[in-house]
Scaffold this motif. Structure first.
Motif, PDB file in Angstrom:
ATOM      1  N   ASN A 411       0.823  -1.220   0.000  1.00  0.00           N
ATOM      2  CA  ASN A 411       0.000   0.000   0.000  1.00  0.00           C
ATOM      3  C   ASN A 411       0.848   1.258   0.000  1.00  0.00           C
ATOM      4  N   THR A 412       1.932   1.242   0.772  1.00  0.00           N
ATOM      5  CA  THR A 412       2.832   2.395   0.796  1.00  0.00           C
ATOM      6  C   THR A 412       3.417   2.620  -0.592  1.00  0.00           C
ATOM      7  N   TRP A 413       3.891   1.543  -1.181  1.00  0.00           N
ATOM      8  CA  TRP A 413       4.469   1.659  -2.522  1.00  0.00           C
ATOM      9  C   TRP A 413       3.426   2.168  -3.514  1.00  0.00           C
ATOM     10  N   TYR A 414       2.202   1.664  -3.382  1.00  0.00           N
ATOM     11  CA  TYR A 414       1.164   2.020  -4.349  1.00  0.00           C
ATOM     12  C   TYR A 414       0.860   3.522  -4.293  1.00  0.00           C
ATOM     13  N   ILE A 415       0.847   4.053  -3.077  1.00  0.00           N
ATOM     14  CA  ILE A 415       0.634   5.500  -2.944  1.00  0.00           C
ATOM     15  C   ILE A 415       1.812   6.260  -3.559  1.00  0.00           C
ATOM     16  N   ALA A 416       3.021   5.758  -3.280  1.00  0.00           N
ATOM     17  CA  ALA A 416       4.215   6.426  -3.808  1.00  0.00           C
ATOM     18  C   ALA A 416       4.218   6.430  -5.332  1.00  0.00           C
ATOM     19  N   ILE A 417       3.859   5.326  -5.926  1.00  0.00           N
ATOM     20  CA  ILE A 417       3.963   5.236  -7.386  1.00  0.00           C
ATOM     21  C   ILE A 417       2.808   5.976  -8.061  1.00  0.00           C
ATOM     22  N   ARG A 418       1.654   6.064  -7.399  1.00  0.00           N
ATOM     23  CA  ARG A 418       0.519   6.785  -7.996  1.00  0.00           C
ATOM     24  C   ARG A 418       0.642   8.297  -7.824  1.00  0.00           C
ATOM     25  N   PHE A 419       1.124   8.708  -6.659  1.00  0.00           N
ATOM     26  CA  PHE A 419       1.110  10.148  -6.364  1.00  0.00           C
ATOM     27  C   PHE A 419       2.503  10.760  -6.204  1.00  0.00           C
ATOM     28  N   LEU A 420       3.233  10.211  -5.236  1.00  0.00           N
ATOM     29  CA  LEU A 420       4.508  10.829  -4.877  1.00  0.00           C
ATOM     30  C   LEU A 420       5.451  10.965  -6.079  1.00  0.00           C
ATOM     31  N   ALA A 421       5.685   9.857  -6.778  1.00  0.00           N
ATOM     32  CA  ALA A 421       6.653   9.882  -7.874  1.00  0.00           C
ATOM     33  C   ALA A 421       6.210  10.802  -9.015  1.00  0.00           C
TER      34      ALA A 421
END
Ligand code: TRP
Length: 436
Positions: A411-421
Motif C-alpha cells: 500500500n505504501t508503494w502504491y501510494i508512492a507510485i501513484r502520487f509521490l513519484a
C-alpha cells in the motif's frame, strides 16, 4: 519468440542490478555535479529523490520486467493488452532503448578515460603527484583525440564481447567478485583522504544543508541523477527484472540495490572532497574532478602504484557492468526480432561507437547527451513507468506481481507510485523551468 533466460541464482539479480546501478555515476559523476551545485543542499535533494521517487520507480520497473518476461517493448505491450489497455504504451520501451543508446554515447568515452588511467597508474605517471601535475595530465588526455578514441573503442569492444556471450555467466560472476573489492579500495581511499586531506571541510561541504543556495536547475540535476545512478527510467532494470526467477522478491532486492548504490556514492564523496579541499582544488571543477584528485592520493601513498592501478581497473569494470545494462534492452529487442545476439550486439555497438566519436570531438555533443538523458529523458521515462504501473494496469494485476511484500509495504508503494513519484517529477520540472 524464445522465453528469456533467467539468472542462475536468486540473488544474481541483485548483483547484476547493483552492477548496473554502481558505475561512473557514483564515483565520477556524483562528486562532480554535487561539487558544481554547492554540496549539502544538493545532496539532501538527491537523497530525498532516491527515497521518494527512485526506490518506488525502481520497484515498479523491476516488477514490470518480471511480470512481462521480455524486452521492455514487448513486456509493456503484453502487460497492457492483458489488462485490456492500449498497445501504444509499448512506446515507453522504445523511448528507453533510444535513451540507453544516447547514454552509452558519452558514458563509453568516460569508460575509455578510466581505461587510460589504468595504464597511467600502472606506469607510475603520477608518482609523487601534485595538483598541477594531475590537472595537466587530465588536460593532456582531453587534448589527445587518439588516446580517447583508443580507450572508447576498447570499452565498446569489451561491451560487445560480454553482451555477445550473454549475461548469465559473465556479468553475474564478475559482479559477485568485483563489487566487494571496489568497496574495499574505496574505503582505503576514504581513510587516506581523512588522514591527508581536509575531512572536516569535506563533511561540512557534504552535509551542511543551505537550501537558500539551491537553484531550480540544481534540483532538476539532483533528481535526474537519482534516476541515472539507480539505472532507472529506461529499461535496464526492467530487462534485468525479466530474467528474475519466479521466487525472487522484487521489494527486498530493490532496497538492497538502492542502499548499496547510495552508500558507494557517499563514500566516493568522502574519498574525493577531502583531497579537493586540502589541495586547493575546486569542487566545481567539472568532469575532471575524479581524474584530478584521486591520482593525488595514489601518487603519494605507500603502494599507490598497485592501489591506483587496481582502483581504475575496478572503476572500469564497474563502468562496464553499467554500460552493458544500457545496451541490453536494445539487444534483447533485436534478438526477439530473430536477429542473432552477436549481430544485434555488433550493430548496436557500431552505433554507440560512432556516437562516442561525436562526443570525443565535440564537448557540446558530450554535454548535450549527458544533460538531455539524465535530466529530461530518464525522468520522463520514470514518469510514464509510474503512470503505467500506478494508473493504467489494474491494482489486482500489480499486486499479483508484487505478492511477496506485505500488504502494508504494498500500500505504501502504491501510494508512492501513484502520487509521490509522478507529482514529484512534475514539481521538480516546473520549479526548474520557472528558474526558482
Ligand atoms: N547507473 C549507472 C551509473 O551510475 C549508469 C546506468 C546504467 C544507467 N544503466 C542505466 C543510467 C540506465 C540510467 C539508466 O553509472
Amino acid at each position: 519468440m524464445t522465453t528469456p533466460v533467467t539468472w542462475t541464482k536468486r540473488w544474481t539479480f541483485i548483483l547484476a542490478a547493483a552492477g548496473s546501478a554502481v558505475g561512473l555515476g557514483n564515483i565520477w559523476k556524483f562528486p562532480y555535479i554535487a561539487g558544481e551545485n554547492g554540496g549539502g543542499a544538493f545532496i539532501a535533494v538527491y537523497l530525498l529523490c532516491i527515497l521518494a521517487i527512485g526506490i518506488p520507480t525502481m520497484m515498479a520497473e523491476a516488477m514490470l520486467g518480471k511480470a512481462g518476461r521480455a524486452n521492455p517493448i514487448v513486456a509493456i505491450r503484453k502487460l497492457s493488452l492483458n489488462d485490456g489497455k492500449s498497445n501504444a504504451w509499448s512506446w515507453l520501451g522504445g523511448l528507453g532503448i533510444v535513451t540507453g543508446i544516447m547514454i552509452i554515447m558519452f558514458y563509453s568515452v568516460v569508460g575509455g578515460w578510466a581505461l587510460d588511467y589504468v595504464a597511467q597508474s600502472a606506469t607510475g605517471a603520477y608518482a609523487n603527484a601534485n595538483p598541477e601535475l594531475t590537472k595537466a595530465n587530465f588536460a593532456a588526455l582531453l587534448d589527445s583525440k587518439t588516446t580517447q578514441i583508443i580507450g572508447h573503442t576498447l570499452f565498446i569492444l569489451l561491451n560487445v564481447v560480454v553482451i555477445g556471450f550473454g549475461v548469465r555467466r559473465g556479468i553475474g560472476i564478475a559482479s559477485e567478485i568485483l563489487m566487494p573489492l571496489l568497496i574495499l579500495i574505496l574505503l582505503v581511499l576514504v581513510g587516506y583522504a581523512a588522514v591527508n586531506g581536509d575531512i572536516q571541510g569535506a563533511l561540512a561541504f557534504m552535509f551542511n544543508v543551505d537550501f537558500s543556495a539551491l537553484s531550480g536547475e540544481a534540483i532538476i540535476v539532483a533528481m535526474g541523477h537519482a534516476f541515472f545512478t539507480l539505472s532507472i527510467g529506461m529499461g535496464s532494470i526492467m530487462v534485468y527484472g525479466a530474467y528474475m526467477p519466479e521466487n525472487a522478491c522484487v521489494g527486498r532486492s530493490v532496497l538492497t540495490i538502492a542502499a548499496m548504490d547510495t552508500a558507494i556514492a557517499l563514500l566516493a564523496g568522502l574519498a574525493i572532497y577531502p583531497l579537493v579541499l586540502g589541495n586547493g582544488l575546486e569542487p566545481g571543477a567539472g568532469p575532471g574532478l575524479m581524474f584530478e584528485t584521486l591520482p593525488l592520493a595514489f601518487g603519494n601513498m605507500p603502494g599507490g602504484l598497485i592501489f591506483g592501478t587496481a582502483f581504475f581497473l575496478l572503476i572500469s569494470i564497474a563502468a562496464l557492468t553499467s554500460a552493458i545494462s544500457l545496451l541490453e534492452p536494445a539487444v534483447a529487442w533485436m534478438e526477439q526480432l530473430c536477429i542473432k545476439r552477436w549481430i544485434s550486439t555488433s550493430i548496436i555497438g557500431v552505433i554507440a561507437w560512432v556516437g562516442g566519436l561525436a562526443s570525443i570531438y565535440s564537448s557540446d555533443v558530450f554535454n548535450f547527451l549527458d544533460y538531455a538523458t539524465a535530466n529530461i529523458m530518464l525522468p520522463l521515462g520514470g514518469f510514464i513507468i509510474a503512470i503505467f504501473a500506478g494508473w493504467v494496469l489494474r491494482r489486482v494485476t500489480v499486486r499479483k506481481h508484487l505478492s511477496s511484500i506485505s500488504m502494508t509495504t504494498f500500500n505504501t508503494w502504491y501510494i508512492a507510485i501513484r502520487f509521490l513519484a509522478p507529482i514529484g517529477i512534475i514539481v521538480v520540472f516546473i520549479n526548474g523551468i520557472l528558474g526558482a
